[in-house]
Scaffold this active site. Sequence first.
Site, PDB file in Angstrom:
ATOM      1  N   SER A   1     -24.209 -16.560  29.938  1.00  0.00           N
ATOM      2  CA  SER A   1     -22.847 -17.087  30.114  1.00  0.00           C
ATOM      3  C   SER A   1     -22.082 -17.254  28.816  1.00  0.00           C
ATOM      4  CB  SER A   1     -22.901 -18.417  30.846  1.00  0.00           C
ATOM      5  OG  SER A   1     -23.096 -18.159  32.216  1.00  0.00           O
TER       6      SER A   1
ATOM      7  N   GLN B   1     -21.639 -13.879  35.730  1.00  0.00           N
ATOM      8  CA  GLN B   1     -23.042 -13.518  35.550  1.00  0.00           C
ATOM      9  C   GLN B   1     -23.396 -12.613  36.723  1.00  0.00           C
ATOM     10  OE1 GLN B   1     -25.650 -14.999  32.983  1.00  0.00           O
ATOM     11  NE2 GLN B   1     -23.684 -14.293  32.251  1.00  0.00           N
TER      12      GLN B   1
ATOM     13  N   GLU C   1     -26.393 -27.240  30.425  1.00  0.00           N
ATOM     14  CA  GLU C   1     -25.886 -25.879  30.431  1.00  0.00           C
ATOM     15  C   GLU C   1     -24.354 -25.896  30.534  1.00  0.00           C
ATOM     16  OE1 GLU C   1     -29.279 -23.187  32.343  1.00  0.00           O
ATOM     17  OE2 GLU C   1     -28.259 -24.336  33.897  1.00  0.00           O
TER      18      GLU C   1
ATOM     19  N   TRP D   1     -28.534 -23.437  42.609  1.00  0.00           N
ATOM     20  CA  TRP D   1     -29.741 -22.674  42.303  1.00  0.00           C
ATOM     21  C   TRP D   1     -30.787 -22.891  43.383  1.00  0.00           C
ATOM     22  CZ3 TRP D   1     -30.053 -18.634  39.507  1.00  0.00           C
ATOM     23  CH2 TRP D   1     -29.247 -18.461  38.390  1.00  0.00           C
TER      24      TRP D   1
ATOM     25  N   ASP E   1     -22.825 -17.905  37.372  1.00  0.00           N
ATOM     26  CA  ASP E   1     -21.704 -18.581  36.700  1.00  0.00           C
ATOM     27  C   ASP E   1     -20.455 -17.728  36.485  1.00  0.00           C
ATOM     28  OD1 ASP E   1     -24.099 -19.848  36.254  1.00  0.00           O
ATOM     29  OD2 ASP E   1     -23.933 -19.892  34.081  1.00  0.00           O
TER      30      ASP E   1
HETATM   31  C1  FRU Z   1     -26.377 -21.558  34.474  1.00  0.00           C
HETATM   32  C2  FRU Z   1     -27.167 -20.575  33.663  1.00  0.00           C
HETATM   33  C3  FRU Z   1     -26.682 -20.514  32.238  1.00  0.00           C
HETATM   34  C4  FRU Z   1     -27.100 -19.146  31.787  1.00  0.00           C
HETATM   35  C5  FRU Z   1     -26.922 -18.354  33.036  1.00  0.00           C
HETATM   36  C6  FRU Z   1     -27.932 -17.246  33.227  1.00  0.00           C
HETATM   37  O1  FRU Z   1     -26.344 -21.309  35.828  1.00  0.00           O
HETATM   38  O2  FRU Z   1     -28.554 -20.901  33.728  1.00  0.00           O
HETATM   39  O3  FRU Z   1     -27.151 -21.549  31.409  1.00  0.00           O
HETATM   40  O4  FRU Z   1     -26.316 -18.678  30.724  1.00  0.00           O
HETATM   41  O5  FRU Z   1     -27.009 -19.242  34.128  1.00  0.00           O
HETATM   42  O6  FRU Z   1     -27.589 -16.423  34.288  1.00  0.00           O
END
Ligand code: FRU
Length: 490
Positions: free
Chosen positions: A96, A52, A218, A301, A36
Amino acid sequence: MKLIEARIYEKENGAKILPEERPVFHVTPLTGWMNDPNGFSIYKGEYHLFYQYYPYDINWGPMHWGHVKSRDLIKWEWLPAAMAPDQDYDAQGVFSGSAVELKDGRHLLMYTGVQGQDNTPQCRQTQCIAAGDGLNYEKYEFNPVITGEHLPQGCSLSDFRDPKIWRDHKKQCFYAVAGCRTADGSGAVLLFTSKDAYSWEYVTMLDRSRNEYGRMWECPDFFEKDGQAALIVSPQEMRAEGLEFHNGNDVICLTGSYDSTQHIFTRKSVSAVDYGLDFYAPQTMETPDGRRILIGWMQSWESSRFHPEGARWAGMCTLPRELSFSDGRLIQNPVRELLKYWMHPVIHKGVRLEQTKKVRLSGVTGRTIDMTVDVRPDEGQMYSKFVIYIAENQEYSTRIVYKPWKNTVCIDRTDSGFRYHIVSKREAPVRCQAGRIRLRLILDRCSVELFINDGEQVMSSCIYTPGEADGILFETEGTAWMDVEKYEIN
Ligand code: FRU
Protein backbone atom coordinates in the site's frame (compact mmCIF):
# COMPACT_ATOMS: atom_id res chain seq x y z
CA MET A 1 6.99 -8.28 -18.30
CA LYS A 2 4.94 -8.90 -15.17
CA LEU A 3 3.01 -5.69 -15.69
CA ILE A 4 2.34 -6.44 -19.35
CA GLU A 5 1.16 -9.93 -18.40
CA ALA A 6 -1.16 -8.51 -15.78
CA ARG A 7 -2.55 -5.95 -18.21
CA ILE A 8 -3.28 -8.59 -20.83
CA TYR A 9 -4.83 -10.91 -18.27
CA GLU A 10 -7.05 -8.30 -16.65
CA LYS A 11 -8.29 -6.97 -19.98
CA GLU A 12 -9.34 -10.39 -21.17
CA ASN A 13 -10.81 -11.58 -17.90
CA GLY A 14 -12.30 -8.28 -16.73
CA ALA A 15 -14.40 -8.22 -19.89
CA LYS A 16 -15.98 -11.56 -18.93
CA ILE A 17 -17.50 -10.14 -15.75
CA LEU A 18 -20.96 -8.82 -16.48
CA PRO A 19 -21.93 -5.40 -15.08
CA GLU A 20 -24.81 -7.13 -13.24
CA GLU A 21 -22.26 -9.10 -11.21
CA ARG A 22 -20.87 -5.93 -9.69
CA PRO A 23 -22.07 -3.01 -7.64
CA VAL A 24 -23.14 0.06 -9.63
CA PHE A 25 -21.26 2.89 -7.92
CA HIS A 26 -18.60 1.24 -5.79
CA VAL A 27 -15.07 0.45 -6.93
CA THR A 28 -14.31 -3.24 -7.52
CA PRO A 29 -11.18 -4.81 -9.05
CA LEU A 30 -11.21 -5.20 -12.80
CA THR A 31 -10.71 -8.90 -12.16
CA GLY A 32 -9.58 -11.01 -9.19
CA TRP A 33 -8.81 -9.67 -5.76
CA MET A 34 -8.50 -6.21 -4.20
CA ASN A 35 -7.78 -4.99 -0.70
CA ASP A 36 -6.67 -1.50 0.43
CA PRO A 37 -7.42 1.60 -1.61
CA ASN A 38 -4.10 3.27 -2.54
CA GLY A 39 -2.93 6.51 -4.14
CA PHE A 40 -6.23 8.37 -3.68
CA SER A 41 -5.44 11.71 -5.29
CA ILE A 42 -6.39 14.29 -7.85
CA TYR A 43 -4.30 14.41 -10.99
CA LYS A 44 -4.91 16.72 -13.95
CA GLY A 45 -8.38 17.50 -12.63
CA GLU A 46 -9.51 13.87 -12.23
CA TYR A 47 -9.69 11.63 -9.20
CA HIS A 48 -7.34 8.69 -9.33
CA LEU A 49 -7.55 5.68 -7.11
CA PHE A 50 -5.35 2.61 -7.03
CA TYR A 51 -5.87 -0.58 -5.11
CA GLN A 52 -3.97 -3.55 -3.73
CA TYR A 53 -4.57 -6.03 -6.51
CA TYR A 54 -4.02 -9.64 -7.44
CA PRO A 55 -5.64 -10.07 -10.85
CA TYR A 56 -5.09 -13.83 -11.11
CA ASP A 57 -7.24 -15.09 -8.27
CA ILE A 58 -10.08 -14.01 -5.99
CA ASN A 59 -7.73 -14.55 -3.04
CA TRP A 60 -4.76 -12.42 -1.98
CA GLY A 61 -1.51 -12.99 -3.88
CA PRO A 62 1.64 -11.04 -4.83
CA MET A 63 0.42 -7.49 -4.81
CA HIS A 64 0.08 -5.28 -7.89
CA TRP A 65 -1.59 -1.87 -8.05
CA GLY A 66 -4.92 -1.75 -9.91
CA HIS A 67 -6.10 1.64 -11.14
CA VAL A 68 -9.37 3.53 -11.64
CA LYS A 69 -10.25 7.16 -12.24
CA SER A 70 -13.32 9.30 -11.92
CA ARG A 71 -14.57 12.84 -12.49
CA ASP A 72 -17.04 12.80 -9.63
CA LEU A 73 -16.04 10.07 -7.11
CA ILE A 74 -19.15 8.05 -8.01
CA LYS A 75 -18.64 6.63 -11.49
CA TRP A 76 -15.24 5.03 -11.94
CA GLU A 77 -13.46 3.90 -15.04
CA TRP A 78 -10.83 1.15 -15.02
CA LEU A 79 -7.36 1.89 -16.30
CA PRO A 80 -4.65 -0.71 -16.88
CA ALA A 81 -2.84 -1.98 -13.79
CA ALA A 82 -0.24 0.58 -12.72
CA MET A 83 2.47 -1.52 -11.07
CA ALA A 84 3.53 -5.15 -10.70
CA PRO A 85 6.05 -6.76 -8.32
CA ASP A 86 8.86 -6.78 -10.84
CA GLN A 87 11.97 -5.42 -9.08
CA ASP A 88 14.30 -6.97 -6.51
CA TYR A 89 13.13 -4.56 -3.84
CA ASP A 90 9.40 -5.26 -4.43
CA ALA A 91 9.52 -8.81 -5.78
CA GLN A 92 7.21 -10.09 -3.00
CA GLY A 93 4.70 -7.31 -3.42
CA VAL A 94 3.91 -3.72 -4.27
CA PHE A 95 2.18 -2.93 -1.00
CA SER A 96 0.00 0.00 0.00
CA GLY A 97 0.86 3.62 -0.55
CA SER A 98 -0.35 6.97 -1.76
CA ALA A 99 0.05 9.61 -4.48
CA VAL A 100 0.50 13.33 -5.16
CA GLU A 101 0.58 15.50 -8.26
CA LEU A 102 4.01 17.04 -8.78
CA LYS A 103 4.55 20.60 -9.95
CA ASP A 104 6.31 19.31 -13.07
CA GLY A 105 3.06 17.68 -14.16
CA ARG A 106 3.85 14.10 -13.18
CA HIS A 107 1.86 11.87 -10.85
CA LEU A 108 4.01 10.48 -8.06
CA LEU A 109 3.22 7.17 -6.36
CA MET A 110 4.83 6.22 -3.06
CA TYR A 111 4.48 2.61 -1.95
CA THR A 112 6.00 -0.18 0.08
CA GLY A 113 8.27 -2.63 -1.68
CA VAL A 114 8.40 -6.07 -0.09
CA GLN A 115 11.49 -8.19 -0.46
CA GLY A 116 11.69 -11.65 1.08
CA GLN A 117 8.80 -13.75 2.34
CA ASP A 118 6.13 -11.58 4.01
CA ASN A 119 5.56 -12.26 7.73
CA THR A 120 9.07 -13.62 8.30
CA PRO A 121 11.95 -11.84 10.05
CA GLN A 122 13.93 -11.97 6.79
CA CYS A 123 11.34 -9.86 5.03
CA ARG A 124 12.35 -6.27 4.24
CA GLN A 125 9.79 -3.55 3.71
CA THR A 126 11.03 -0.28 2.24
CA GLN A 127 9.39 2.79 0.78
CA CYS A 128 9.63 3.32 -2.97
CA ILE A 129 8.62 5.83 -5.61
CA ALA A 130 7.19 5.65 -9.13
CA ALA A 131 6.19 8.56 -11.36
CA GLY A 132 3.97 8.73 -14.40
CA ASP A 133 1.33 10.40 -16.52
CA GLY A 134 -1.87 9.01 -15.04
CA LEU A 135 -1.63 5.84 -17.11
CA ASN A 136 1.93 4.54 -17.14
CA TYR A 137 4.33 4.73 -14.23
CA GLU A 138 8.04 4.22 -14.02
CA LYS A 139 9.71 3.08 -10.83
CA TYR A 140 12.53 5.32 -9.65
CA GLU A 141 15.95 3.93 -10.53
CA PHE A 142 17.34 4.65 -7.05
CA ASN A 143 14.54 2.93 -5.15
CA PRO A 144 14.02 2.36 -2.29
CA VAL A 145 13.92 5.92 -0.98
CA ILE A 146 13.28 5.10 2.69
CA THR A 147 14.89 2.02 4.20
CA GLY A 148 15.71 0.50 7.57
CA GLU A 149 18.58 2.96 7.86
CA HIS A 150 16.09 5.77 8.34
CA LEU A 151 14.32 4.02 11.19
CA PRO A 152 14.67 4.86 14.87
CA GLN A 153 16.08 2.14 17.09
CA GLY A 154 13.83 -0.77 17.84
CA CYS A 155 11.61 -0.42 14.78
CA SER A 156 11.15 -3.58 12.77
CA LEU A 157 12.61 -3.81 9.28
CA SER A 158 9.98 -6.33 8.26
CA ASP A 159 6.92 -4.41 9.48
CA PHE A 160 7.42 -0.95 8.06
CA ARG A 161 4.88 0.04 5.46
CA ASP A 162 2.06 2.01 3.86
CA PRO A 163 3.51 5.50 3.28
CA LYS A 164 0.97 8.32 3.01
CA ILE A 165 2.48 11.33 1.29
CA TRP A 166 1.24 14.93 1.18
CA ARG A 167 2.59 18.30 0.18
CA ASP A 168 2.93 21.11 2.70
CA HIS A 169 2.30 24.20 0.60
CA LYS A 170 3.42 26.66 3.27
CA LYS A 171 6.70 24.96 4.03
CA GLN A 172 7.17 23.93 0.41
CA CYS A 173 8.08 20.37 1.21
CA PHE A 174 6.59 16.89 1.38
CA TYR A 175 5.72 14.83 4.39
CA ALA A 176 4.89 11.16 4.65
CA VAL A 177 3.69 8.97 7.49
CA ALA A 178 4.28 5.22 7.58
CA GLY A 179 3.35 2.46 9.99
CA CYS A 180 5.94 0.36 11.80
CA ARG A 181 6.23 -2.24 14.51
CA THR A 182 8.01 -1.08 17.64
CA ALA A 183 10.23 -3.12 19.99
CA ASP A 184 7.26 -3.88 22.29
CA GLY A 185 5.62 -5.70 19.38
CA SER A 186 2.95 -3.09 18.86
CA GLY A 187 2.71 -0.28 16.35
CA ALA A 188 3.61 3.33 15.70
CA VAL A 189 3.35 6.06 13.10
CA LEU A 190 6.59 7.58 11.82
CA LEU A 191 6.85 10.96 10.13
CA PHE A 192 9.34 11.66 7.31
CA THR A 193 10.04 14.76 5.26
CA SER A 194 11.53 15.58 1.87
CA LYS A 195 12.12 18.65 -0.29
CA ASP A 196 11.68 16.83 -3.59
CA ALA A 197 9.78 13.61 -2.72
CA TYR A 198 12.85 11.53 -3.64
CA SER A 199 15.28 12.13 -0.82
CA TRP A 200 13.80 11.56 2.63
CA GLU A 201 14.67 12.20 6.27
CA TYR A 202 13.13 10.79 9.41
CA VAL A 203 11.43 13.43 11.58
CA THR A 204 9.70 11.81 14.53
CA MET A 205 7.37 9.17 15.88
CA LEU A 206 3.96 10.87 15.87
CA ASP A 207 2.18 8.39 18.09
CA ARG A 208 2.39 4.75 19.15
CA SER A 209 0.16 2.00 20.45
CA ARG A 210 2.16 0.76 23.47
CA ASN A 211 0.03 -2.38 23.06
CA GLU A 212 -3.05 -0.40 24.03
CA TYR A 213 -4.71 0.01 20.62
CA GLY A 214 -3.75 -3.20 18.87
CA ARG A 215 -0.34 -4.25 17.66
CA MET A 216 1.11 -3.35 14.25
CA TRP A 217 -0.44 -0.09 12.95
CA GLU A 218 -1.11 -0.28 9.24
CA CYS A 219 -2.13 2.37 6.71
CA PRO A 220 -1.68 5.57 8.71
CA ASP A 221 -3.12 8.86 7.51
CA PHE A 222 -2.59 12.26 9.08
CA PHE A 223 -4.42 15.53 8.41
CA GLU A 224 -5.93 18.58 10.04
CA LYS A 225 -9.56 19.53 9.67
CA ASP A 226 -11.91 21.89 11.51
CA GLY A 227 -9.20 22.77 14.01
CA GLN A 228 -8.47 19.11 14.86
CA ALA A 229 -5.46 16.99 14.04
CA ALA A 230 -6.47 13.47 13.11
CA LEU A 231 -4.37 10.36 12.82
CA ILE A 232 -6.26 7.45 11.34
CA VAL A 233 -4.63 4.04 11.63
CA SER A 234 -5.63 0.43 11.01
CA PRO A 235 -4.33 -1.66 13.93
CA GLN A 236 -3.96 -5.41 13.70
CA GLU A 237 -4.88 -7.60 16.66
CA MET A 238 -7.07 -5.09 18.47
CA ARG A 239 -8.79 -6.13 21.66
CA ALA A 240 -12.51 -5.53 21.84
CA GLU A 241 -13.63 -2.74 24.14
CA GLY A 242 -17.36 -2.39 24.75
CA LEU A 243 -19.11 -1.42 21.55
CA GLU A 244 -16.34 0.95 20.52
CA PHE A 245 -13.68 -1.47 19.28
CA HIS A 246 -13.90 -5.01 18.04
CA ASN A 247 -11.25 -7.74 18.03
CA GLY A 248 -8.86 -8.14 15.15
CA ASN A 249 -8.25 -5.64 12.37
CA ASP A 250 -10.00 -2.41 13.26
CA VAL A 251 -9.73 1.24 12.25
CA ILE A 252 -9.32 4.01 14.82
CA CYS A 253 -9.16 7.77 14.70
CA LEU A 254 -6.77 9.44 17.15
CA THR A 255 -7.88 13.03 17.52
CA GLY A 256 -5.88 15.83 19.10
CA SER A 257 -3.71 18.82 18.35
CA TYR A 258 -0.55 19.20 16.30
CA ASP A 259 2.35 21.55 16.80
CA SER A 260 3.65 21.70 13.24
CA THR A 261 6.88 23.47 14.20
CA GLN A 262 8.02 20.87 16.72
CA HIS A 263 6.08 18.06 15.04
CA ILE A 264 4.32 17.07 18.22
CA PHE A 265 0.96 15.36 18.03
CA THR A 266 -0.96 15.44 21.32
CA ARG A 267 -3.64 12.82 21.42
CA LYS A 268 -6.92 13.70 23.17
CA SER A 269 -9.33 10.99 22.19
CA VAL A 270 -9.60 7.72 20.31
CA SER A 271 -12.69 6.40 18.58
CA ALA A 272 -13.74 3.85 16.01
CA VAL A 273 -14.13 5.04 12.44
CA ASP A 274 -16.72 2.48 11.31
CA TYR A 275 -18.85 0.17 13.44
CA GLY A 276 -19.90 -2.22 10.67
CA LEU A 277 -18.58 -5.63 9.72
CA ASP A 278 -16.47 -4.72 6.71
CA PHE A 279 -14.16 -1.76 6.88
CA TYR A 280 -10.38 -1.46 6.84
CA ALA A 281 -7.34 0.46 5.60
CA PRO A 282 -9.01 3.76 4.69
CA GLN A 283 -7.15 6.62 3.07
CA THR A 284 -8.05 10.29 2.65
CA MET A 285 -7.38 13.11 0.20
CA GLU A 286 -8.21 16.79 0.01
CA THR A 287 -10.30 18.02 -2.93
CA PRO A 288 -9.58 21.36 -4.62
CA ASP A 289 -12.64 22.83 -2.84
CA GLY A 290 -11.14 21.91 0.55
CA ARG A 291 -13.11 18.79 1.45
CA ARG A 292 -11.37 15.91 3.21
CA ILE A 293 -12.60 12.69 1.58
CA LEU A 294 -12.08 9.20 2.96
CA ILE A 295 -12.36 5.88 1.13
CA GLY A 296 -11.88 2.47 2.73
CA TRP A 297 -11.75 -1.20 1.82
CA MET A 298 -15.27 -2.53 2.44
CA GLN A 299 -14.15 -5.94 3.61
CA SER A 300 -12.54 -7.43 6.65
CA TRP A 301 -9.51 -9.68 6.57
CA GLU A 302 -11.38 -12.12 8.79
CA SER A 303 -14.16 -12.81 6.29
CA SER A 304 -12.33 -12.08 3.05
CA ARG A 305 -11.74 -15.76 2.31
CA PHE A 306 -15.43 -16.41 1.94
CA HIS A 307 -16.77 -15.62 -1.48
CA PRO A 308 -20.23 -15.90 -2.92
CA GLU A 309 -20.61 -18.78 -5.33
CA GLY A 310 -19.14 -18.18 -8.76
CA ALA A 311 -17.48 -14.88 -7.76
CA ARG A 312 -14.98 -13.59 -10.31
CA TRP A 313 -13.89 -10.57 -8.30
CA ALA A 314 -13.41 -10.01 -4.57
CA GLY A 315 -13.24 -6.91 -2.44
CA MET A 316 -14.59 -3.42 -2.99
CA CYS A 317 -14.21 0.11 -1.72
CA THR A 318 -16.65 2.06 0.38
CA LEU A 319 -18.42 5.06 -1.01
CA PRO A 320 -16.11 8.08 -0.59
CA ARG A 321 -17.09 10.05 2.52
CA GLU A 322 -16.75 13.71 3.44
CA LEU A 323 -15.14 14.14 6.84
CA SER A 324 -15.67 16.88 9.38
CA PHE A 325 -15.34 17.28 13.14
CA SER A 326 -18.04 18.41 15.52
CA ASP A 327 -17.23 18.75 19.23
CA GLY A 328 -14.00 16.86 18.52
CA ARG A 329 -15.90 13.92 17.06
CA LEU A 330 -15.39 12.55 13.57
CA ILE A 331 -18.43 13.00 11.32
CA GLN A 332 -18.68 11.13 8.02
CA ASN A 333 -21.22 11.55 5.25
CA PRO A 334 -21.41 10.25 1.68
CA VAL A 335 -19.83 12.64 -0.83
CA ARG A 336 -22.40 15.16 -2.05
CA GLU A 337 -21.77 14.08 -5.66
CA LEU A 338 -24.04 11.11 -4.98
CA LEU A 339 -27.06 13.42 -5.08
CA LYS A 340 -26.56 13.93 -8.81
CA TYR A 341 -27.48 10.29 -9.28
CA TRP A 342 -30.71 10.39 -7.29
CA MET A 343 -33.62 9.11 -9.38
CA HIS A 344 -37.29 8.25 -8.84
CA PRO A 345 -37.88 9.86 -5.44
CA VAL A 346 -40.35 8.09 -3.16
CA ILE A 347 -41.41 10.02 -0.08
CA HIS A 348 -43.68 8.88 2.76
CA LYS A 349 -44.24 11.25 5.63
CA GLY A 350 -45.86 10.56 8.99
CA VAL A 351 -46.08 6.78 8.73
CA ARG A 352 -47.41 5.27 11.95
CA LEU A 353 -45.89 1.97 13.01
CA GLU A 354 -47.69 -0.20 15.51
CA GLN A 355 -46.61 -3.08 17.69
CA THR A 356 -44.97 -5.83 15.59
CA LYS A 357 -46.96 -5.12 12.45
CA LYS A 358 -44.49 -5.28 9.57
CA VAL A 359 -45.04 -2.46 7.10
CA ARG A 360 -44.18 -2.33 3.42
CA LEU A 361 -44.45 1.06 1.72
CA SER A 362 -45.30 1.54 -1.92
CA GLY A 363 -42.22 2.20 -4.02
CA VAL A 364 -39.87 1.42 -1.15
CA THR A 365 -37.81 -1.51 -2.42
CA GLY A 366 -34.47 -1.93 -4.14
CA ARG A 367 -30.83 -2.84 -3.91
CA THR A 368 -29.23 0.30 -5.40
CA ILE A 369 -30.75 3.00 -3.28
CA ASP A 370 -30.11 5.94 -0.98
CA MET A 371 -32.82 5.96 1.71
CA THR A 372 -33.20 8.15 4.78
CA VAL A 373 -35.54 7.13 7.58
CA ASP A 374 -36.41 9.53 10.42
CA VAL A 375 -38.00 7.86 13.40
CA ARG A 376 -39.71 9.46 16.40
CA PRO A 377 -41.76 8.10 19.29
CA ASP A 378 -45.49 8.49 19.75
CA GLU A 379 -46.38 11.23 22.18
CA GLY A 380 -45.83 10.28 25.78
CA GLN A 381 -44.89 6.72 24.95
CA MET A 382 -41.55 5.10 24.21
CA TYR A 383 -41.20 2.23 21.78
CA SER A 384 -38.57 -0.39 22.58
CA LYS A 385 -37.33 -1.40 19.16
CA PHE A 386 -37.37 -0.18 15.58
CA VAL A 387 -36.33 -2.54 12.78
CA ILE A 388 -35.66 -2.10 9.06
CA TYR A 389 -35.42 -5.28 7.00
CA ILE A 390 -33.48 -4.80 3.79
CA ALA A 391 -32.54 -7.12 0.90
CA GLU A 392 -35.59 -9.08 1.98
CA ASN A 393 -37.68 -11.86 0.51
CA GLN A 394 -39.15 -15.04 1.96
CA GLU A 395 -35.72 -16.54 2.44
CA TYR A 396 -33.38 -13.66 3.18
CA SER A 397 -33.09 -10.39 5.03
CA THR A 398 -30.57 -8.14 6.74
CA ARG A 399 -31.84 -6.28 9.78
CA ILE A 400 -31.01 -2.84 11.13
CA VAL A 401 -32.24 -2.69 14.72
CA TYR A 402 -32.44 0.48 16.80
CA LYS A 403 -33.05 0.16 20.55
CA PRO A 404 -33.81 3.59 22.03
CA TRP A 405 -33.58 2.39 25.66
CA LYS A 406 -30.08 1.06 25.01
CA ASN A 407 -28.97 3.72 22.51
CA THR A 408 -27.64 1.17 20.06
CA VAL A 409 -28.03 0.31 16.43
CA CYS A 410 -27.28 -3.23 15.35
CA ILE A 411 -26.70 -4.60 11.89
CA ASP A 412 -27.53 -8.28 11.63
CA ARG A 413 -26.76 -10.12 8.40
CA THR A 414 -27.26 -13.63 9.78
CA ASP A 415 -29.91 -14.30 7.12
CA SER A 416 -28.25 -12.42 4.28
CA GLY A 417 -27.11 -15.53 2.43
CA PHE A 418 -23.60 -16.23 3.73
CA ARG A 419 -23.01 -19.93 3.71
CA TYR A 420 -20.15 -19.66 6.15
CA HIS A 421 -19.96 -19.17 9.86
CA ILE A 422 -18.63 -15.64 9.89
CA VAL A 423 -19.30 -12.72 12.21
CA SER A 424 -22.71 -11.50 11.23
CA LYS A 425 -23.77 -8.94 13.84
CA ARG A 426 -22.31 -5.75 15.15
CA GLU A 427 -23.68 -3.00 17.35
CA ALA A 428 -22.85 0.70 17.50
CA PRO A 429 -23.44 3.11 20.38
CA VAL A 430 -25.57 6.08 19.26
CA ARG A 431 -26.57 9.42 20.71
CA CYS A 432 -29.45 9.38 23.19
CA GLN A 433 -32.27 11.43 21.65
CA ALA A 434 -35.40 10.18 23.37
CA GLY A 435 -36.29 7.76 20.58
CA ARG A 436 -35.44 10.01 17.66
CA ILE A 437 -32.99 8.76 15.12
CA ARG A 438 -32.01 9.37 11.52
CA LEU A 439 -30.80 6.35 9.54
CA ARG A 440 -29.45 6.84 6.04
CA LEU A 441 -28.90 3.60 4.19
CA ILE A 442 -26.99 3.25 0.98
CA LEU A 443 -27.35 -0.08 -0.76
CA ASP A 444 -25.38 -1.07 -3.82
CA ARG A 445 -26.33 -4.66 -4.64
CA CYS A 446 -23.91 -6.42 -2.33
CA SER A 447 -23.28 -3.82 0.35
CA VAL A 448 -25.00 -1.64 2.88
CA GLU A 449 -23.54 1.53 4.35
CA LEU A 450 -25.49 3.02 7.20
CA PHE A 451 -24.95 6.64 8.25
CA ILE A 452 -26.49 7.34 11.64
CA ASN A 453 -27.63 10.78 12.82
CA ASP A 454 -26.02 12.66 9.93
CA GLY A 455 -22.76 10.75 10.08
CA GLU A 456 -22.07 10.48 13.82
CA GLN A 457 -21.60 6.74 13.33
CA VAL A 458 -21.19 4.68 10.18
CA MET A 459 -21.64 0.95 9.72
CA SER A 460 -20.43 -0.68 6.49
CA SER A 461 -21.07 -4.29 5.63
CA CYS A 462 -21.14 -6.62 2.65
CA ILE A 463 -24.22 -8.70 2.02
CA TYR A 464 -24.10 -11.40 -0.61
CA THR A 465 -27.86 -11.79 -0.85
CA PRO A 466 -29.28 -12.81 -4.25
CA GLY A 467 -30.43 -9.73 -6.16
CA GLU A 468 -34.08 -10.72 -6.30
CA ALA A 469 -34.35 -10.19 -2.52
CA ASP A 470 -35.07 -6.49 -2.79
CA GLY A 471 -37.84 -6.01 -0.23
CA ILE A 472 -37.77 -3.43 2.56
CA LEU A 473 -39.93 -3.71 5.67
CA PHE A 474 -40.34 -1.66 8.82
CA GLU A 475 -41.36 -2.89 12.24
CA THR A 476 -41.57 -1.62 15.82
CA GLU A 477 -42.15 -2.91 19.29
CA GLY A 478 -44.44 -0.20 20.61
CA THR A 479 -45.65 2.72 18.53
CA ALA A 480 -43.47 5.06 16.50
CA TRP A 481 -43.72 7.47 13.60
CA MET A 482 -41.40 7.73 10.66
CA ASP A 483 -40.65 9.65 7.47
CA VAL A 484 -39.01 7.80 4.61
CA GLU A 485 -37.27 9.34 1.62
CA LYS A 486 -35.85 6.99 -0.96
CA TYR A 487 -33.98 7.42 -4.24
CA GLU A 488 -32.75 4.95 -6.78
CA ILE A 489 -29.12 5.37 -7.73
CA ASN A 490 -28.13 4.64 -11.26
C1 FRU B 1 -3.55 -3.68 5.03
C2 FRU B 1 -2.30 -4.27 4.46
C3 FRU B 1 -1.20 -3.25 4.36
C4 FRU B 1 -0.32 -3.79 3.26
C5 FRU B 1 -1.33 -4.41 2.36
C6 FRU B 1 -0.86 -5.66 1.66
O1 FRU B 1 -4.72 -4.32 4.67
O2 FRU B 1 -1.90 -5.39 5.24
O3 FRU B 1 -0.51 -3.00 5.56
O4 FRU B 1 0.43 -2.79 2.64
O5 FRU B 1 -2.47 -4.71 3.12
O6 FRU B 1 -1.75 -6.07 0.68
